[in-house]
Design an enzyme around this catalytic site. Sequence first.
Site, mmCIF file in Angstrom:
data_model
loop_
_atom_site.group_PDB
_atom_site.id
_atom_site.type_symbol
_atom_site.label_atom_id
_atom_site.label_comp_id
_atom_site.label_asym_id
_atom_site.label_seq_id
_atom_site.Cartn_x
_atom_site.Cartn_y
_atom_site.Cartn_z
ATOM 1 N N GLU B 278 0.831 -1.200 0.000
ATOM 2 C CA GLU B 278 0.000 0.000 0.000
ATOM 3 C C GLU B 278 0.870 1.257 0.000
ATOM 4 O OE1 GLU B 278 -3.644 -0.685 2.203
ATOM 5 O OE2 GLU B 278 -3.629 1.398 2.844
ATOM 6 N N GLU B 281 1.940 1.658 -3.434
ATOM 7 C CA GLU B 281 0.787 2.124 -4.196
ATOM 8 C C GLU B 281 0.618 3.635 -4.013
ATOM 9 O OE1 GLU B 281 -2.512 -0.276 -2.927
ATOM 10 O OE2 GLU B 281 -3.746 0.291 -4.646
ATOM 11 N N CYS B 299 -8.284 -2.156 4.412
ATOM 12 C CA CYS B 299 -8.061 -3.334 5.275
ATOM 13 C C CYS B 299 -9.321 -3.759 5.988
ATOM 14 C CB CYS B 299 -7.051 -3.068 6.380
ATOM 15 S SG CYS B 299 -5.702 -2.077 5.897
ATOM 16 N N SER B 319 -7.329 1.318 -2.190
ATOM 17 C CA SER B 319 -6.125 0.517 -2.332
ATOM 18 C C SER B 319 -6.554 -0.886 -2.733
ATOM 19 C CB SER B 319 -5.370 0.470 -1.012
ATOM 20 O OG SER B 319 -4.454 -0.599 -1.039
ATOM 21 N N LYS B 358 -14.936 -10.183 9.053
ATOM 22 C CA LYS B 358 -13.865 -11.013 8.491
ATOM 23 C C LYS B 358 -14.392 -12.396 8.100
ATOM 24 C CE LYS B 358 -10.282 -8.190 8.928
ATOM 25 N NZ LYS B 358 -9.534 -7.721 7.743
#
Lengths: 162, 581
Positions: B278, B281, B299, B319, B358
């Site tokens: 990242e 990036e 994230c 991202s 998650k």
Amino acid sequence: MVEEKKSMQEEIFSLVNKWKNKEGNLIMILHELQNYYGYVPRPAALELSRVLHTPLARIYEVITFYNFFKLEPPGKHTISLCLGTACYLKGAAVLLNEIKGLLNIEEGQTTKDGLFQLDVVRCLGCCGLAPVIKIDDKIYGKVQKNQVMGILSEYGNHKKEE
Amino acid sequence: MIKAKINNLPVEVQEGESILDAAKKAQIKIPTLCKHPDLPAGAGCGLCIVRIKGTPKMLRACCTPLEEGMEITTHDPEIVAVRRTVLELILSNHPNDCLQCGRNNNCELQTLVADFGIREESFQKFLPDVAKDDSTRTIVLDAQKCIRCGRCVKVCQEMQNVWALSFLERGFCTRISPAGDIKLADSPCIRCGQCSNHCPTGAIVEQDETARVWELLQNQDKYCVVQIAPAVRVAIGEAFGYPIGTNLTKKLYALLRRLGFKAVFDTNFGADVTIMEEGSEFIQRFLHGKGTLPLITSCCPGWVDFMEKFHPDMVDHFSSCKSPHEIVGVLSKTYYANKKNIDPKNIAVVSIMPCTAKKNEIIRCEEMYASGCQDVDVALTTRELARMIKQAGIDFVNLPDEDPDHLLGDYTGAGVIFGATGGVMEAALRTAYFLLNGKNMQKVELNQIRGLEGVKVAEIPINGKKIRVAVAHGLNHVEYVLDKVREAEKNGEEMPYHFIEVMACLGGCVGGGGQPYGVTDELRTKRAAGIYQDDQGSKLRCSHENPFVQQLYKEFLGKPLGEKSEHLLHTHYQARPVYAK
């Protein structure tokens, strides 16, 4: 289908514009929507949510809070059964059970074939005729349990599901 | 200041403070099931009634501000009797299956009923006939256990601005449900789990997947590896009587080995890799104009879900880098599998996360299968792990310290701060500074972007350039930041920020939906302090310094944003409908 969708969008757009700057406009718009469609269809509620920048959850909170608003299309004929004091004392509860049994629906529901919708109301203003059933705009007074089937059959042949 | 008396004790509080909060200051606990410190008072449960001298009515302490000269009684036999009746009425609409409930021994209603010594049912029981909704596969909504306190609705609508949950109908028929009684999975629900964290009862709990993990651990053919997220280590101790914020990283490593995991990794290592990708990036976009600015972090799966549903115009800003646990997952089944000569099909990766979202992220799109099989097999929450520890009969408190397994287990201070709001940004800037300057920041702590302020902005000078950053957490704070970006875009102005970090949960992952119950700002701050302490004590504090990350790129990946990295460590985003039905 596309055409229908477009007209719904236009309809909602004009309603929203009409009530745009008025406080509490959600309820007024829902009233007009229901007048137009007979109920508040989900696609209309979704579209309203989009143009009004109001979450759908809020719109449904309002719709379901008030008895007046319906989420299902109304039946072709609306049965209003009075459970006001006089009608109740004269046996309206028996009539209610009879209708429920004959049509296989609960109050507030519409039969699967869309022919009847059953609403319970409080007083139709003609207590002298108790117990009273109103179908659409016609009043039936001093109704007996064994007359119910005959009255209903005036409105067509209801298909009873198993 | 307002001066008044509560139970004859003089109290002095700020104007506007409720009787409930004022009483706390006089060490008086007034029971409540609807008021939560995170949320405004809703006057939902009626348990907090108190008596004010001169008024005949009992008033609710949660939504009655203390006034000058008030004389309040919080406990007398009549008040206690009313509270008891309220509890009995709640019980008359609540099932009696406490022993099998996800909140057994951890339920606010159960605790109060026990405290009041209610031994029999005084009112006829009526339970609505509603089915459980586990359609999201992350949380389970059991509306039958709902006491209509309204916390989840407030959390979902006001704190998170998601509006998946609402109160439908009214009176006796009131129920929590998505609009139109659809399944939660078809609603805007982003699976952040904050509702489950704020629910006083078992009406919303995390989907328990511990049985699957036990099964994997028992399976002789499986090579089970595990990783723990940054925020788990400073919260798990709460289930075992540790002071809030105690960092138990090394005990957790020991514990997970004893549970039977063959390799114990750390999501913080994945965080260090995330930063390499990242950070690179960001440099690409910032220096070389390749890609859209501002860059937005990705994230947080709750945030990703939210963006895809509510802000799809931001897709290009995101991202493409996967979240740290997905990176550890895919590397376990490629890099580690190669090194150890294990068939990736036999490796099972379990992630211990502070997060319910998650559980869904691991299957969210085809890139989550980059290794050739599902990269992460099961994601457990902190609460589930606490239960596993207790089931396993391991004396967690007295375990020795152990170290993680190498290759995917060692981390820098930059990796661990991912668990607190602002941490990803801070870690990324540490490495971006190095990439732009060739040397590390003199002072790596960026205090401007730490703490619980809803939106934090800062300007970081790097190599003659100024990097403008914004950090938002709690999804109701996101709109402000995104609108600034949209406004600048519309007017053709310079972007207000170059880099934006968003975490769905207030406080970041330390306040995650899968963390132990009872979260408050004080608790979020203490958990974050534990994380920053870990960073402070680390020898290496920048991701690019991690020797195992360097080894990974040298031996396996090549370079950040290289072909292999792009294939294994990156993903894509797309607009999704807010309502699937």
